[in-house]
Design an enzyme around this catalytic site. Sequence first.
Site, PDB file in Angstrom:
ATOM      1  CG  HIS A 124      61.297  34.288  54.892  1.00  0.00           C
ATOM      2  ND1 HIS A 124      61.411  33.618  53.707  1.00  0.00           N
ATOM      3  CD2 HIS A 124      61.428  33.355  55.866  1.00  0.00           C
ATOM      4  CE1 HIS A 124      61.624  32.335  53.955  1.00  0.00           C
ATOM      5  NE2 HIS A 124      61.642  32.142  55.252  1.00  0.00           N
ATOM      6  CB  CYS A 432      58.852  25.464  63.362  1.00  0.00           C
ATOM      7  SG  CYS A 432      59.736  24.829  61.930  1.00  0.00           S
TER       8      CYS A 432
HETATM    9  C1  PEP Z   1      58.591  26.486  56.888  1.00  0.00           C
HETATM   10  O1  PEP Z   1      58.884  26.285  55.710  1.00  0.00           O
HETATM   11  O2  PEP Z   1      57.466  26.249  57.375  1.00  0.00           O
HETATM   12  C2  PEP Z   1      59.583  27.048  57.800  1.00  0.00           C
HETATM   13  C3  PEP Z   1      59.364  27.121  59.094  1.00  0.00           C
HETATM   14  O3  PEP Z   1      60.735  27.532  57.251  1.00  0.00           O
HETATM   15  P1  PEP Z   1      60.837  28.938  56.472  1.00  0.00           P
HETATM   16  O4  PEP Z   1      59.532  29.670  56.677  1.00  0.00           O
HETATM   17  O5  PEP Z   1      61.998  29.653  57.054  1.00  0.00           O
HETATM   18  O6  PEP Z   1      61.048  28.516  55.068  1.00  0.00           O
END
Ligand code: PEP
Length: 470
Positions: A124, A432
């Site tokens: 993240h 995403c």
């Molecule tokens: C993903 O898992 O690709 C996503 C967009 O969610 P996060 O990165 O917040 O887990």
Amino acid sequence: MERVEGEARDILGFQLAMLEDDALAAPAISAIAGGTAAHVAWAGALDGEIAGYEASDDDYFRARAADLHDIRDRVLRHLAGEEDAGATTGSVLLGDDIAPTAFLETDWSAGGAIALQQGSTTSHVAMLARARGIPMVVGLGELPSAITTLAVDGSSGTVQADPDAEQRKHFDAARESHARARASEEQFRFRPATRRTGTRIDILINVAGIAELDHIDPAACDGIGLMRSEFLFRDGAPLPDEETQYRAYRRFVTWGAGKPVTIRTLDIGGDKPVRGLTPDGEANPFLGLRGVRLTLARDDVFRTQLRALARAAVHGNLKVMVPMVTVPDELARSAALLDACVAELTAQGIACARPPLGIMVEVPAVAVVPELFDAAAFFSIGSNDLTQYVTASSRDDARVAALNDPSHPAVLALITKVAKHGREAGIPVSLCGDMASEPRHLAALLEAGLTSLSVAPARIARLKAAIAEL
Ligand code: PEP
Ligand code: MG
């Protein structure tokens, strides 16, 4: 406190008040008077206090323990004559890893970079750094202990400790050519993303905080494809109430000015623990109580968020998305809760609307059989988690980074399958995950049949330029 706003400011205010409370320091002062070294006395006094907070039955007090940890460590750093981390703006942060909250609390206005001995490109923090265009290199392994200058090249993923004149020249040249490439892509920023064949690709953005929107012109994108609401829930801070959340969501929705704004319900757990909400001591947090599993278990927290979202929905084109769905029942229960919140608000005479409810496709159990989830208003493929679960390689472990590859044929096959099912069933599909922000994955994603991507805001112009070439 002068530099930050909102919750970050509140947290610092709280910490200052704690420090000014004589009762906190009293045990340390008397231990020092008895001959104990200052740092030992302080750590001992604070550890006792922290243990008391952590044992509390009250979520609020348990959450305060994180502040006490912070206070303890900052005072210890001052006792040792060290500078506070993040005190110098524009510098390179070097360490094993860095927490998402530490990134958010750092002032990046004068630039700077991150160099991590561990870390990963899909953590993240990497996502936050990408969104802000902060150069970050991970997985460096053991570095020499005495470094005065570190040159960081985020494009090539390289660093140079104490560069000599020749090496500096090389880094400067790379920076200039990077700047030239970025400048030439600018002509694409406000144009629709269109392939040579004429196919139009929707480019939406991923955001985590309201402050980010100040740097982004809505005219450059087709909306917000992912707002990660968990970043409103700072670890250690009090949980925001319905009114606070409603105001935050309303700002995102009105920013969109009619364009779709997709807000994801809380995805805490995994690498985003929130004290007092996520369980302690999970052996494998990424496979544990995370996302919708946690919010369904914490009905009170989920309802507060859904009520705030239903209220915000009257201000524009809001969509709500549930993370970490594994079985259809989780979607059904989330939908039922949302309906109940809308009914409750209506009965109370509070303005609200029922936003469309979609799901993240990030657990293989969904990507393999997307047809079981046709009750979803839309699918958004979370390639970060999908990749880690399909390849059984953690998204935050540099040692398995080579295996954690979103272009693995198994991951691409699942993306293709979900896109195809969406087309056939009339369910919109977007992606995403971070791979959408990487031009090198573009051809494969469009080949997989996707026509909608949600990307890091810092990558809008670059991706549109790359799409125009395809
Ligand atoms: C993903 O898992 O690709 C996503 C967009 O969610 P996060 O990165 O917040 O887990
Ligand atoms: Mg995810």
